[in-house]
Design an enzyme around this catalytic site. Structure first.
Site, PDB file in Angstrom:
ATOM      1  N   ARG A  35      -3.343  -0.646   5.391  1.00  0.00           N
ATOM      2  CA  ARG A  35      -3.919  -1.727   4.572  1.00  0.00           C
ATOM      3  C   ARG A  35      -3.002  -2.929   4.402  1.00  0.00           C
ATOM      4  O   ARG A  35      -3.422  -4.064   4.646  1.00  0.00           O
ATOM      5  CB  ARG A  35      -4.339  -1.170   3.204  1.00  0.00           C
ATOM      6  N   CYS A  65       0.877  -1.190   0.000  1.00  0.00           N
ATOM      7  CA  CYS A  65       0.000   0.000   0.000  1.00  0.00           C
ATOM      8  C   CYS A  65       0.907   1.231   0.000  1.00  0.00           C
ATOM      9  O   CYS A  65       2.075   1.125  -0.390  1.00  0.00           O
ATOM     10  CB  CYS A  65      -0.973  -0.026   1.174  1.00  0.00           C
ATOM     11  N   ASP A  73      -8.128   3.800   1.158  1.00  0.00           N
ATOM     12  CA  ASP A  73      -7.185   4.214   2.188  1.00  0.00           C
ATOM     13  C   ASP A  73      -7.974   4.686   3.419  1.00  0.00           C
ATOM     14  O   ASP A  73      -8.715   5.657   3.339  1.00  0.00           O
ATOM     15  CB  ASP A  73      -6.348   5.363   1.606  1.00  0.00           C
TER      16      ASP A  73
HETATM   17  P1  4NP Z   1      -1.773   2.813   4.119  1.00  0.00           P
HETATM   18  O1  4NP Z   1      -2.397   4.163   4.711  1.00  0.00           O
HETATM   19  O2  4NP Z   1      -1.244   3.151   2.738  1.00  0.00           O
HETATM   20  O3  4NP Z   1      -2.934   1.880   4.065  1.00  0.00           O
HETATM   21  O4  4NP Z   1      -0.686   2.395   5.071  1.00  0.00           O
HETATM   22  C1  4NP Z   1      -1.684   5.355   4.754  1.00  0.00           C
HETATM   23  C2  4NP Z   1      -0.798   5.582   5.769  1.00  0.00           C
HETATM   24  C3  4NP Z   1      -0.104   6.778   5.820  1.00  0.00           C
HETATM   25  C4  4NP Z   1      -0.299   7.741   4.857  1.00  0.00           C
HETATM   26  C5  4NP Z   1      -1.188   7.504   3.837  1.00  0.00           C
HETATM   27  C6  4NP Z   1      -1.869   6.310   3.786  1.00  0.00           C
HETATM   28  N1  4NP Z   1       0.384   8.962   4.923  1.00  0.00           N
HETATM   29  O5  4NP Z   1       0.168   9.814   4.063  1.00  0.00           O
HETATM   30  O6  4NP Z   1       1.210   9.156   5.829  1.00  0.00           O
END
Ligand code: 4NP
Length: 181
Positions: free
Chosen positions: A35, A29, A148
């Site tokens: 995720r 992800c 997300d």
């Molecule tokens: P992930 O969620 O891609 O599912 O781990 C996110 C975690 C952090 C960020 C964006 C999405 N961020 O911008 O820091």
């Protein structure tokens, strides 16, 4: 003398084939804190529950390095723990070596998918990249990606876990049917 025993030879041969058949799956992800570590924890849980540890290996990574070394987001850890998934992965950025180390690289959304395709060092490597949504059943027919949940409320995390439970079960079934065919 034991080395020449035909039964031992057959055992050795089957172990070698079995080891060669291990499928390594990498979930990817953006941040590797919501995720993909959840998918990693769910798949690990299913694999352990079914005694398939010798057939399937699992890991996760992110396309963004900003959370490197961190445990999954506390909201995701809490929601996952309530379902029996103890998420202990430490965030890491996906690396070019991952395309050689893994057999299947599963992107959570289209942005992750496109980033992985751009990173892939060969056409064979691109062939390993797929989308998690490919493994959703009819209940998620209108879903083309895992949303997300980072900027969402509690329901966002629950929805992601529901989708990942379904996707992981179907992905595992597909991986195992390939091993057997
Ligand atoms: P992930 O969620 O891609 O599912 O781990 C996110 C975690 C952090 C960020 C964006 C999405 N961020 O911008 O820091």
């Amino acid at each position: 003398a034991a080395r020449h025993d035909p039964i031992n030879l057959a055992l050795l041969a089957s172990c070698t084939i079995f080891a060669a058949m291990e499928t390594k799956i990498l979930f990817v992800c953006l941040g590797n804190i919501c995720r993909s570590p959840a998918a990693d924890g769910i798949m690990r849980h299913i694999v352990r529950e079914r005694g398939l540890g010798a057939e399937v290996a699992v890991d996760s990574a992110g396309t963004y390095a900003g959370h490197t070394g961190e445990l999954p987001d506390a909201r995701m850890r809490r929601a996952a723990m309530k379902r029996g998934y103890d998420l202990r992965h430490r965030s890491r950025r996906v690396a070019e070596e991952d395309f050689a180390a893994f057999d299947r690289i599963v992107a959570m959304d289209d942005t992750n998918y496109e980033a992985l395709c751009r990173m892939a060092p060969s056409r064979e490597a691109i062939g390993k990249v797929c989308r998690m949504a490919e493994f959703f059943g009819p209940a998620y027919a209108d879903r083309t990606y895992v949303p997300d949940p980072y900027y969402e409320g509690h329901e966002g995390f629950e929805r992601v876990l529901d989708m990942l439970q379904e996707g992981c079960a179907n992905l595992l079934a597909e991986v195992r049917s390939r091993i057997r065919s």
